[in-house]
Design a protein around this motif. Sequence first.
Motif, PDB file in Angstrom:
ATOM      1  N   CYS A 202     -10.589  14.462  89.749  1.00 17.09           N
ATOM      2  CA  CYS A 202     -11.602  13.390  89.725  1.00 17.09           C
ATOM      3  C   CYS A 202     -11.043  11.991  89.534  1.00 17.09           C
ATOM      4  O   CYS A 202     -11.720  11.011  89.894  1.00 17.09           O
ATOM      5  CB  CYS A 202     -12.629  13.676  88.626  1.00 17.09           C
ATOM      6  SG  CYS A 202     -13.637  15.150  88.944  1.00 17.09           S
TER       7      CYS A 202
ATOM      8  N   LEU B 130     -12.793   8.019  90.354  1.00 24.01           N
ATOM      9  CA  LEU B 130     -13.499   7.374  89.241  1.00 24.01           C
ATOM     10  C   LEU B 130     -14.132   6.030  89.596  1.00 24.01           C
ATOM     11  O   LEU B 130     -15.154   5.663  88.992  1.00 24.01           O
ATOM     12  CB  LEU B 130     -12.565   7.222  88.043  1.00 24.01           C
ATOM     13  CG  LEU B 130     -12.265   8.517  87.274  1.00 24.01           C
ATOM     14  CD1 LEU B 130     -11.372   8.243  86.084  1.00 24.01           C
ATOM     15  CD2 LEU B 130     -13.557   9.193  86.825  1.00 24.01           C
TER      16      LEU B 130
ATOM     17  N   LEU C  32     -17.734   6.507  90.006  1.00 24.89           N
ATOM     18  CA  LEU C  32     -18.463   7.183  88.924  1.00 24.89           C
ATOM     19  C   LEU C  32     -19.808   6.526  88.639  1.00 24.89           C
ATOM     20  O   LEU C  32     -20.830   7.213  88.479  1.00 24.89           O
ATOM     21  CB  LEU C  32     -17.606   7.193  87.654  1.00 24.89           C
ATOM     22  CG  LEU C  32     -18.182   7.940  86.451  1.00 24.89           C
ATOM     23  CD1 LEU C  32     -18.362   9.424  86.760  1.00 24.89           C
ATOM     24  CD2 LEU C  32     -17.275   7.774  85.236  1.00 24.89           C
ATOM     25  N   ASP C  33     -19.840   5.214  88.587  1.00 24.70           N
ATOM     26  CA  ASP C  33     -21.077   4.516  88.211  1.00 24.70           C
ATOM     27  C   ASP C  33     -22.147   4.580  89.291  1.00 24.70           C
ATOM     28  O   ASP C  33     -23.283   4.156  89.061  1.00 24.70           O
ATOM     29  CB  ASP C  33     -20.780   3.065  87.855  1.00 24.70           C
ATOM     30  CG  ASP C  33     -20.034   2.947  86.526  1.00 24.70           C
ATOM     31  OD1 ASP C  33     -20.184   3.862  85.694  1.00 24.70           O
ATOM     32  OD2 ASP C  33     -19.290   1.966  86.345  1.00 24.70           O
TER      33      ASP C  33
ATOM     34  N   LEU D  69     -23.166   7.442  90.390  1.00 26.74           N
ATOM     35  CA  LEU D  69     -23.890   8.680  90.116  1.00 26.74           C
ATOM     36  C   LEU D  69     -25.104   8.389  89.255  1.00 26.74           C
ATOM     37  O   LEU D  69     -25.159   7.356  88.570  1.00 26.74           O
ATOM     38  CB  LEU D  69     -22.989   9.676  89.388  1.00 26.74           C
ATOM     39  CG  LEU D  69     -21.722  10.160  90.090  1.00 26.74           C
ATOM     40  CD1 LEU D  69     -20.999  11.177  89.215  1.00 26.74           C
ATOM     41  CD2 LEU D  69     -22.058  10.775  91.434  1.00 26.74           C
TER      42      LEU D  69
ATOM     43  N   GLN E 129     -25.499  12.119  84.727  1.00 21.21           N
ATOM     44  CA  GLN E 129     -24.317  12.780  85.278  1.00 21.21           C
ATOM     45  C   GLN E 129     -23.063  11.926  85.063  1.00 21.21           C
ATOM     46  O   GLN E 129     -22.007  12.446  84.686  1.00 21.21           O
ATOM     47  CB  GLN E 129     -24.517  13.051  86.769  1.00 21.21           C
ATOM     48  CG  GLN E 129     -25.563  14.113  87.053  1.00 21.21           C
ATOM     49  CD  GLN E 129     -25.659  14.424  88.538  1.00 21.21           C
ATOM     50  OE1 GLN E 129     -24.883  13.900  89.344  1.00 21.21           O
ATOM     51  NE2 GLN E 129     -26.608  15.267  88.903  1.00 21.21           N
ATOM     52  N   ALA E 130     -23.178  10.644  85.317  1.00 20.73           N
ATOM     53  CA  ALA E 130     -22.031   9.750  85.116  1.00 20.73           C
ATOM     54  C   ALA E 130     -21.576   9.790  83.660  1.00 20.73           C
ATOM     55  O   ALA E 130     -20.370   9.853  83.362  1.00 20.73           O
ATOM     56  CB  ALA E 130     -22.391   8.330  85.530  1.00 20.73           C
TER      57      ALA E 130
ATOM     58  N   LEU F 272     -19.785  13.264  82.856  1.00 21.59           N
ATOM     59  CA  LEU F 272     -18.435  13.373  83.396  1.00 21.59           C
ATOM     60  C   LEU F 272     -17.487  12.411  82.694  1.00 21.59           C
ATOM     61  O   LEU F 272     -16.327  12.762  82.413  1.00 21.59           O
ATOM     62  CB  LEU F 272     -18.452  13.107  84.905  1.00 21.59           C
ATOM     63  CG  LEU F 272     -17.134  13.354  85.637  1.00 21.59           C
ATOM     64  CD1 LEU F 272     -16.640  14.783  85.429  1.00 21.59           C
ATOM     65  CD2 LEU F 272     -17.273  13.066  87.125  1.00 21.59           C
ATOM     66  N   ALA F 273     -17.959  11.223  82.376  1.00 19.86           N
ATOM     67  CA  ALA F 273     -17.118  10.257  81.664  1.00 19.86           C
ATOM     68  C   ALA F 273     -16.722  10.791  80.286  1.00 19.86           C
ATOM     69  O   ALA F 273     -15.573  10.648  79.856  1.00 19.86           O
ATOM     70  CB  ALA F 273     -17.851   8.927  81.527  1.00 19.86           C
TER      71      ALA F 273
ATOM     72  N   ALA G 236     -22.173  16.608  88.008  1.00 16.63           N
ATOM     73  CA  ALA G 236     -21.527  15.316  88.219  1.00 16.63           C
ATOM     74  C   ALA G 236     -20.325  15.448  89.158  1.00 16.63           C
ATOM     75  O   ALA G 236     -20.095  14.582  90.015  1.00 16.63           O
ATOM     76  CB  ALA G 236     -21.090  14.735  86.882  1.00 16.63           C
TER      77      ALA G 236
ATOM     78  N   LEU H  29     -19.948  13.497  92.574  1.00 13.60           N
ATOM     79  CA  LEU H  29     -18.799  12.642  92.855  1.00 13.60           C
ATOM     80  C   LEU H  29     -18.142  13.030  94.180  1.00 13.60           C
ATOM     81  O   LEU H  29     -17.781  12.176  94.994  1.00 13.60           O
ATOM     82  CB  LEU H  29     -17.795  12.750  91.705  1.00 13.60           C
ATOM     83  CG  LEU H  29     -16.758  11.642  91.577  1.00 13.60           C
ATOM     84  CD1 LEU H  29     -17.424  10.302  91.323  1.00 13.60           C
ATOM     85  CD2 LEU H  29     -15.777  11.961  90.449  1.00 13.60           C
TER      86      LEU H  29
END
Length: 908
Positions: free
Chosen positions: A74, A78, A81-82, A84, A88-89, A92-93, A112, A116
Motif C-alpha cells: 500500500c 498512500l 488514501l484521502d 477513500l 476506510q481511510a 487503513l491509516a 480500505a 485503494l
Amino acid sequence: MLVGREVEQRVIEQLLAGARVGDSGVLVISGDPGIGKTGLLDHARALAAAMRVLSARGVEAEREVTFGGLHQVCVPLLPLLDELPGPQAEALAVALAVRTGPTPARFAVGAAVLGLLTRAADEMPLAVVIDDGHLFDESSAQALAFAARRVVSDRIAIVVAMRPVQDSAFAGLPTLHLGPLSVEGARTLLESARSEHWTAARVARFHEATGGNPLAILDLAGEAERLSGAPPHTPVALTGALLAAYSRKALALSAEAGTALLLAATDNHDLAALGRACRAAGVDLAALEEAESAGLVRLTDIAVEFHHPLVRAAVYGEASAASRREAHRLLAAAVEHGELDRRAWHLAEAAVGPDDPAAALLETAAEDAGRRGANAVASAQLVRSAAHTADGGLRGERLLRAGDQAWLAGASEEAARLLRQSLALARSPLDRARVLGRLGSIESRCGSLEQARDLLFAAADDATPHDPDAAALLLADAVEACVYLCDSASGLRAAEQLVDLTGSSASPSARRIGRMAAGFALVLGGRADRGADLIRAAMAEPPDDSAGSDQWRFRWALLGPMFLREAGEVRATMAEAVRTVRTEAAVGMLPFLLTLISRDHAASDGWADAEAGYVEAIRLAQETGHHTDLALASGGFAWLLARQGRAEESRHHGGEAVRLGTVHSAWLAMVWAAFGAADLEAATGRPEAAKESYEALADMLSDLGVTDPDLSPGPELVECCWQLGEPLDAVSIAEDYLAAARAKGQPWALARAHRALGVARGLDEGEAEFVEALRLHALTPDPFESARTRLAYGSVLRRSRRRVHARPPLREALATFEHLGAVPWADRAAVELEATGETALRRGAGVIAALTPQERQIATLLAQGRTSREAAVALFLSPKTVEYHLRHVYIKLGIHSREDLAKAMADG
C-alpha cells in the motif's frame, strides 16, 4: 528461463489480459520451494509492462510485524488514501501506523485495501504481485485476501505465490498448483545448464532423484555422475544437498563478508538499519559484494535479495546459536525506534531464557498490534512475551491474553491450547475463574456444549466469593450454553444464583447482562412471565459505557430484543446493536453474531439480509471451526429456506444442523431444523406429513423440558388438525397453547395463540380471535406470522361463504408472502383468493427472487437513493463491482434507470 511451464504462462497471460479490460482476476500459485513460483512471478511482471505493478514479498523476520506485508503493497498508493471514504481511510491509516486512532473495524482495513486498489486501477491497470505469501503476517494476509475475494470488474490482477500451507488466509481463491517438471522439461533445463550429452537413462535418473524440481535440477546438474552411479531408486536428500552447497559457498567467504551476510540473513528489510548493524559489528556493508560475486545474493539500491530462500536458510542455520543471538542483538539496536514489532522480535531472539525487558517490549508490541486490529500478530507476540517471562503468574496472564487474541483472530484451537497453558499457571481462584470462563466460552462455540456449561459453572463458583460481578457474567454465559443445550433445569439453577448476584451493589454491566440471562433461563424453564419482565427491565438499564467495545459481550445487545420479539423502541436497540457488530466485531466473534442477526432478520421482513447473513456465518464458522455456530446457522437457514419452498437446500442445511447438533448436543439447532422440516411439509400442502413432523418436534421439546411457547409448534398443529378434519384435537391444542402464551405475556406468542383458536373454533366463535391476533401482530416485527393469520382468516371467511370479506386479508397475505419470497405460501394465498372469485394479481415476486442475495442488497441500497460509492462502502465492494452487479439487476428486471429500480423494488 522458464521451462515446461507453458500452460501456467498462458493462465497468467489470460489473467493479465482480462485485467487490462476490466475483468479482474486473482491467482494463487502454490508449490514447493524451488518449483518455479518466483520465475512465474517474474514472467507476470514482464507481461505487465503496460500496467502499474505493486510487488511485495513475505519475509520470515516480518511474520510478527503488524501489517508489514500490507505496508509493502500500500505504501506506493498512500497519496490516494484521502480519496477513500473517511472510515476506510482512517482504518487503513491506523493499520499502517500512518496515523493514530481507534482500533479499526474488522472489515474496514480489508475494505480500505480494496478501495485503494480500485482507485489506483482507475488511473491505469494494476498488477499486484506477491512472492512468499505464506510468510506474510496473518493480519496483512487476511486484509489482502478480503480485497482479492471482492474484485470483480476492476482493472486489477492479483498474483500470490506461496508454499502449500494449511489454514491460509488465501485459501479458497483460484489456485494453480505448480507440480514438478516432466522428464522432457528436465532434459531441456539440463541441456540449457550444461551443454553435454544427456542420455535418456541419465535424464530419467536425474529427474527421479530431483523430483522434477527446477532449482534442484539446476543446482545439482554438476552431480550427474554421482547420481547416475547410485543404485536405482536410491533416495537423495536434496534439501540437505542444496543447503550444504550453499553453506560451502558461505563458509568460503571472508570473515567480514560472512558477518555481513549473517546480519542480512537475519533481517534484510531495511538497508539503512542493516548498515548500522554492520558498523556496530565492525564490518562494512560493502563486504556483501563478495557474497554477490559468489552467487548468494543480489544487491540493489534498497535491499539485499537472496538467490533463494534456501540460501538464507543455509546462512542462518549454519551460524552458531551465539552468533545468531549477537546478530539479533545488533539489529535490535539498529532498527528505527518506531519499528516496535521488529525491535521486540530481535530483542526476544537475542535473549536466553527469561528476559524481562524483551518480554515487556513484546507485550507493548502486542498491545499496539491489538489496537490496530492485527489480532493474530498480537497473539504471537504475547506467546513470545510469555516465553521470556520469569514470573509464573505474569506468564499465565500473558498467555490468557494471547488466547484471547488468537480467538479474536479466528484461531479457536490455538486459543484453547494457550488458555490451557494459562490455567496451569493460575495464581488464585479468580485467575482460574477467568481462564475457565474463556475456555467455556470457546467450548460453547466450537466443542461440547455440556462441557462448556460445566466449565462456566465451575468458573462462576471460583469467582463468586472474590468478585460477584465476574461471577454474574460467567453465569450469564452458562445460561447461554443452557439455552443451546435446551437444558432448562441447569438454566433455572443459574437464574436463582443470578438474582442473588445482581442486586443494587452489582455493576451496571453485571446487573444488565445477569438479569437478562436470568430472564432467558426462566423463559426456557417455563416461568415465562417473570422471565420476560426481567429481560425488559434489564434492557431498560443504561448500558455500561465503561466496558467499551468488549468483544465477548457484543451478543447480549442482540439477544434481549430477540427474546422479546417486540416492535417499537426495542427494534431501534436491535438496529444499533447490528451496526456495532458489523463495524467492530472480530472474526472470532462473527459466526455466532451473524447467526443471531440473521435469525432476527428471518423473524422480520429482512429475508434477503437473513440469507446473506446465514451464508456468511456458515462460511466463517467452517473456516474457524466453530461447530456449534455452524449447527445453529445451518438450522436457522434450513428453517428460512423451508418457508421459501427451497426444499433441497433446506434439507441439506437441516441435515447438517442435525449432524452437528447431535455431536455437540446443540439441541436448539436441531429444534430449528425440525421446525423447518415440518414447515416445508406444511408449505407444500402435505398436512399428514406436516402433522407427524410437528408432533415429533413437540415430543422432542417435551423430552427436553422446554416449555417456551415461541418454540412450540402448537398453532401449526392446529392448522394441520383443521385441514385433516380433526376439530376436537385442534381446539384442545389451541387452548393449551393459549395458556402457555398467556403465561409468557408476549405479543408474538399471543398473536399465534389467538390465530390458532380462530382456526380451531371456526368463524362463528373464532372471528374475534382473528381480530385480536391481528392487533397483537402489529406489536411485533414479524410480517410472515401476520400473513399466516390473514391467510387463515381469509380461508375461514371464504369457507363460510363470506367471499367479499375474505378478499382483503387474502390480498394482504399474498402481497406479504410475495414481498418476503415465501413462494409456496404466496401460491396458497393466490389459490384461496381465486377461490373467492377474484383473479390473483401476482406482483412479480419471481423476478425479484431471481436476483442473487448480493444483487438484492445492491438493488435495495440504490433504490433507497444511495450512490454506487455509498453502496460500495456499505457492502465492502468497489464502486465498479456495484455497477457490474447493477447491470445484471437491470437486465433481470428489464429496467433502464435508477427511477425504474426504485419502483421495481417497491413493487416487488
